[in-house]
Design an enzyme around this catalytic site. Sequence first.
Site, mmCIF file in Angstrom:
data_model
loop_
_atom_site.group_PDB
_atom_site.id
_atom_site.type_symbol
_atom_site.label_atom_id
_atom_site.label_comp_id
_atom_site.label_asym_id
_atom_site.label_seq_id
_atom_site.Cartn_x
_atom_site.Cartn_y
_atom_site.Cartn_z
ATOM 1 N N CYS A 164 2.118 9.089 3.544
ATOM 2 C CA CYS A 164 2.684 9.225 4.888
ATOM 3 C C CYS A 164 1.750 10.040 5.792
ATOM 4 O O CYS A 164 1.527 11.229 5.524
ATOM 5 C CB CYS A 164 4.058 9.890 4.784
ATOM 6 N N CYS A 167 3.263 13.222 7.066
ATOM 7 C CA CYS A 167 3.438 14.204 5.979
ATOM 8 C C CYS A 167 2.123 14.915 5.692
ATOM 9 O O CYS A 167 2.095 16.140 5.509
ATOM 10 C CB CYS A 167 3.935 13.506 4.713
#
Length: 240
Positions: A164, A167
Amino acid sequence: MKNFKVCGFVLIALFLQNLSFAQNSPKPDLLTFEQFEAKLAAAGKNAQILDARLPEEFTQNHLEGAVNFNIISKEELEKQSARLDKNKPVFIYSIGSGRSSILAKDLKNNGFKDVTVVPGGLSKWIGLGKPVISTVGKGLSKEDYLASLKSDKLVLVDFGSRYCPGCKKLDPTIDSLKNEQAGSLKVIKIEAYENKDLVKQLGVVGLPTLILYRNNEVVWEKKGGVSKAEIEKVIAGQTL
């Protein structure tokens, strides 16, 4: 001076032309999750489901009937899209909506009639408990998760994924907080797609998601990007 005016008019005309093209460029359908589910069900066997993530991500978890559609070049796009029917509905997902939205735009620009991005992506799909074809285990039980929260410190849980982008962007902030506030803060990182049951039970429908606990009680939760200053402010408010 006259030449400058002509040049100015030409630049304005080009700007307006480009603006008009951008406004009229085909865009993927934006639906609520409920509308998406209804549309997918209505499409039945005609549904062409594309996973816009990396092959490794696809292998771990993917929607039933999906094919991996990771595009790295224009030539690859043309090669893979030639296997699809431009007149049948296409449904695209990634972790959130980043890669899927880019692919959706490319397909619309290449003549595909009906292209829909899965609202919230695979994160929301799994968070809502929808089924996936998976090669990874269920991960932590909720009981084990709750046991890990027991601490005399504040506990910050970071639900994310190594795939991600948002992230990974947040990782340095979380690591910095972990080091700087080690005396008052415990940090736990959870790889969401390796803990699908837990994600479902906690209702984590987007990555990254941060949850701050005090005495096993949720005192703050944030989905998506967040600054270090905002997290520090929340932590400070809980340690007064």
